[in-house]
Design a protein around this motif. Structure first.
Motif, PDB file in Angstrom:
ATOM      1  N   UNK A  36       0.860  -1.162   0.082  1.00  0.00           N
ATOM      2  CA  UNK A  36      -0.056  -0.046   0.115  1.00  0.00           C
ATOM      3  C   UNK A  36       0.875   1.216   0.086  1.00  0.00           C
ATOM      4  N   UNK A  37       1.948   1.350   0.852  1.00  0.00           N
ATOM      5  CA  UNK A  37       2.998   2.391   0.787  1.00  0.00           C
ATOM      6  C   UNK A  37       3.614   2.638  -0.517  1.00  0.00           C
ATOM      7  N   UNK A  38       3.753   1.642  -1.271  1.00  0.00           N
ATOM      8  CA  UNK A  38       4.574   1.660  -2.374  1.00  0.00           C
ATOM      9  C   UNK A  38       3.787   2.250  -3.473  1.00  0.00           C
ATOM     10  N   UNK A  39       2.304   1.948  -3.476  1.00  0.00           N
ATOM     11  CA  UNK A  39       1.429   2.381  -4.374  1.00  0.00           C
ATOM     12  C   UNK A  39       0.968   3.758  -4.058  1.00  0.00           C
ATOM     13  N   UNK A  40       0.846   4.193  -2.982  1.00  0.00           N
ATOM     14  CA  UNK A  40       0.589   5.803  -2.532  1.00  0.00           C
ATOM     15  C   UNK A  40       1.964   6.284  -2.807  1.00  0.00           C
ATOM     16  N   UNK A  41       3.317   6.055  -2.862  1.00  0.00           N
ATOM     17  CA  UNK A  41       4.324   6.637  -3.483  1.00  0.00           C
ATOM     18  C   UNK A  41       4.089   6.598  -4.891  1.00  0.00           C
ATOM     19  N   UNK A  42       3.824   5.842  -5.630  1.00  0.00           N
ATOM     20  CA  UNK A  42       3.573   5.648  -7.113  1.00  0.00           C
ATOM     21  C   UNK A  42       2.765   6.788  -7.398  1.00  0.00           C
ATOM     22  N   UNK A  43       1.298   6.782  -6.783  1.00  0.00           N
ATOM     23  CA  UNK A  43       0.246   7.637  -7.068  1.00  0.00           C
ATOM     24  C   UNK A  43       0.666   9.120  -7.029  1.00  0.00           C
ATOM     25  N   UNK A  44       1.593   9.627  -5.816  1.00  0.00           N
ATOM     26  CA  UNK A  44       2.208  10.777  -5.733  1.00  0.00           C
ATOM     27  C   UNK A  44       2.972  11.174  -6.874  1.00  0.00           C
ATOM     28  N   UNK A  45       3.813  10.211  -7.118  1.00  0.00           N
ATOM     29  CA  UNK A  45       5.054  10.585  -8.288  1.00  0.00           C
ATOM     30  C   UNK A  45       4.154  10.652  -9.690  1.00  0.00           C
ATOM     31  N   UNK A  46       3.238   9.914 -10.069  1.00  0.00           N
ATOM     32  CA  UNK A  46       2.517  10.045 -11.188  1.00  0.00           C
ATOM     33  C   UNK A  46       1.829  11.084 -11.143  1.00  0.00           C
ATOM     34  N   UNK A  47       0.972  11.475 -10.103  1.00  0.00           N
ATOM     35  CA  UNK A  47      -0.060  12.486 -10.174  1.00  0.00           C
ATOM     36  C   UNK A  47       0.613  14.018  -9.775  1.00  0.00           C
ATOM     37  N   UNK A  48       1.711  13.848  -9.000  1.00  0.00           N
ATOM     38  CA  UNK A  48       2.458  15.228  -8.881  1.00  0.00           C
ATOM     39  C   UNK A  48       2.023  15.781  -7.426  1.00  0.00           C
ATOM     40  N   UNK A  49       0.769  15.469  -7.085  1.00  0.00           N
ATOM     41  CA  UNK A  49       0.184  16.138  -5.839  1.00  0.00           C
ATOM     42  C   UNK A  49      -0.393  15.086  -4.970  1.00  0.00           C
ATOM     43  N   UNK A  50      -0.443  15.356  -3.508  1.00  0.00           N
ATOM     44  CA  UNK A  50      -1.154  14.305  -2.795  1.00  0.00           C
ATOM     45  C   UNK A  50      -2.597  14.503  -3.127  1.00  0.00           C
ATOM     46  N   UNK A  51      -3.238  15.328  -3.387  1.00  0.00           N
ATOM     47  CA  UNK A  51      -4.719  15.312  -3.739  1.00  0.00           C
ATOM     48  C   UNK A  51      -5.079  14.337  -4.957  1.00  0.00           C
ATOM     49  N   UNK A  52      -4.163  14.529  -6.154  1.00  0.00           N
ATOM     50  CA  UNK A  52      -4.176  13.694  -7.183  1.00  0.00           C
ATOM     51  C   UNK A  52      -4.256  12.382  -6.805  1.00  0.00           C
ATOM     52  N   UNK A  53      -3.289  11.948  -6.057  1.00  0.00           N
ATOM     53  CA  UNK A  53      -2.904  10.587  -5.297  1.00  0.00           C
ATOM     54  C   UNK A  53      -4.252  10.192  -4.720  1.00  0.00           C
ATOM     55  N   UNK A  54      -4.667  10.924  -3.903  1.00  0.00           N
ATOM     56  CA  UNK A  54      -5.734  10.459  -3.049  1.00  0.00           C
ATOM     57  C   UNK A  54      -6.824  10.280  -3.827  1.00  0.00           C
ATOM     58  N   UNK A  55      -7.240  10.999  -4.917  1.00  0.00           N
ATOM     59  CA  UNK A  55      -8.438  10.895  -5.799  1.00  0.00           C
ATOM     60  C   UNK A  55      -8.215   9.703  -6.604  1.00  0.00           C
ATOM     61  N   UNK A  56      -6.894   9.371  -6.928  1.00  0.00           N
ATOM     62  CA  UNK A  56      -6.768   8.304  -7.903  1.00  0.00           C
ATOM     63  C   UNK A  56      -6.996   6.794  -7.048  1.00  0.00           C
ATOM     64  N   UNK A  57      -6.460   6.926  -5.751  1.00  0.00           N
ATOM     65  CA  UNK A  57      -6.698   5.802  -4.871  1.00  0.00           C
ATOM     66  C   UNK A  57      -7.799   5.728  -3.941  1.00  0.00           C
TER      67      UNK A  57
END
Length: 312
Positions: free
Chosen positions: A10-31
């Protein structure tokens, strides 16, 4: 796989989502997580690796050199984790547990809601999640288990997906039935975000405004057409069923694409995937004439309702 290992995934997926989305908000929406959960997950990963993975900037998050070094490897690990989950899911022949369906909103509300209601009543232990969106879900990443998708033009779905073409998808131009008798103001073209005023078809004697009106999604455009604002392009099964609307005389019916029912090759034999797919396939075949815009799908009752709308 123990809880600690799952937490690491789960931590790796969060890391990847932030890396790909550029923001924590984009990562949170994605996941589909909240902002704080993503922040805590990245912080735990940084603490475990004893290094900073991101620099916080006013515009968002940028990978540090350490983060950039591991992002490709993390993506490979996440892909492997997803494949493992898919293989396990494929072996599940129970009629309980989660099941995600993605489809355009109009298909859910105008064509399939009775079918989905009956499916839920028959299999109450299946935790059905209905994702109404025009966004294409990634079935390989388990963003959804079953997808009903309009594939535009003459293209085909990705080769790693198992699918069947159900019917053609047709659109037509609609306006409010009684709007042509009101000549107080010209009609506007009501366009979606990526649409343009048609140049290969001019609506005959109808006076059109020089500037169009744009909408971000179809439902608002539909209601604007019902209110008499102008002419818009709608799926035939939406426009033909509305008693206030009728096709613009002389306008073309457009074969926009095809409707496909898709599952991933790894999970298509799962019992609940097969059960839902069969129900959707049967219903879509029954309503295929409406989706393809065949004129005889507008019944005499609907014609009477349209005539009544004109007299109001």
């Amino acid at each position: 796989m123990n809880k600690r290992t799952m937490d690491h995934w789960d931590e790796l997926r969060m890391f990847l989502a932030v890396a790909n989305g550029g923001t924590v908000r984009a990562a949170a929406d994605k996941l589909d997580l909240n902002h704080a959960t993503v922040l805590r997950g990245v912080a735990r990963l940084e603490q475990r690796l004893k290094t900073k993975l991101f620099e916080k900037l006013p515009s968002g998050y940028r990978l540090t050199s350490a983060g950039a070094d591991i992002v490709d490897l993390a993506a490979q690990m996440s892909e492997a984790s997803t494949k493992i989950e898919g293989r396990i899911f494929a072996r599940d022949q129970s009629v309980s547990g989660p099941l995600r369906l993605t489809l355009p909103v109009s298909f859910a509300t105008d064509l399939l809601m009775e079918t989905l209601t009956e499916f839920r009543s028959t299999y109450p232990d299946i935790a059905l999640e209905i994702i109404g969106t025009g966004t294409v879900a990634n079935l390989s990443n388990r963003e959804a288990d079953v997808a009903l998708r309009v594939v535009l033009g003459k293209t085909s779905p990705p080769e790693n997906l198992y699918g069947s073409r159900l019917c053609g998808f047709h659109t037509a131009f609609y306006r409010r039935c009684d709007r042509l008798s009101d000549v107080s103001s010209p009609l506007a073209w009501l366009l979606g975000p990526d649409e343009f005023v048609p140049l290969d078809w001019i609506p005959g004697e109808i006076e059109m405004a020089a500037t169009p009106v744009r909408f971000s999604e179809m439902r608002s455009r539909l209601h604007a057409t019902r209110a008499g604002m102008g002419i818009t392009l709608l799926p035939c099964f939406v426009g033909d069923a509305d008693p206030l609307l009728s096709r613009v005389p002389g306008s073309p019916v457009i074969h926009t694409g095809d409707v496909w029912l898709l599952t991933h090759s790894d999970t298509r034999q799962t019992a609940r995937v097969r059960l839902l797919s069969d129900r959707i396939r049967d219903t879509m075949r029954r309503v295929s004439a409406k989706v393809q815009g065949q004129a005889d799908t507008v019944t005499s009752d609907q014609d009477d309702m349209k005539e009544g709308a004109k007299r109001q």
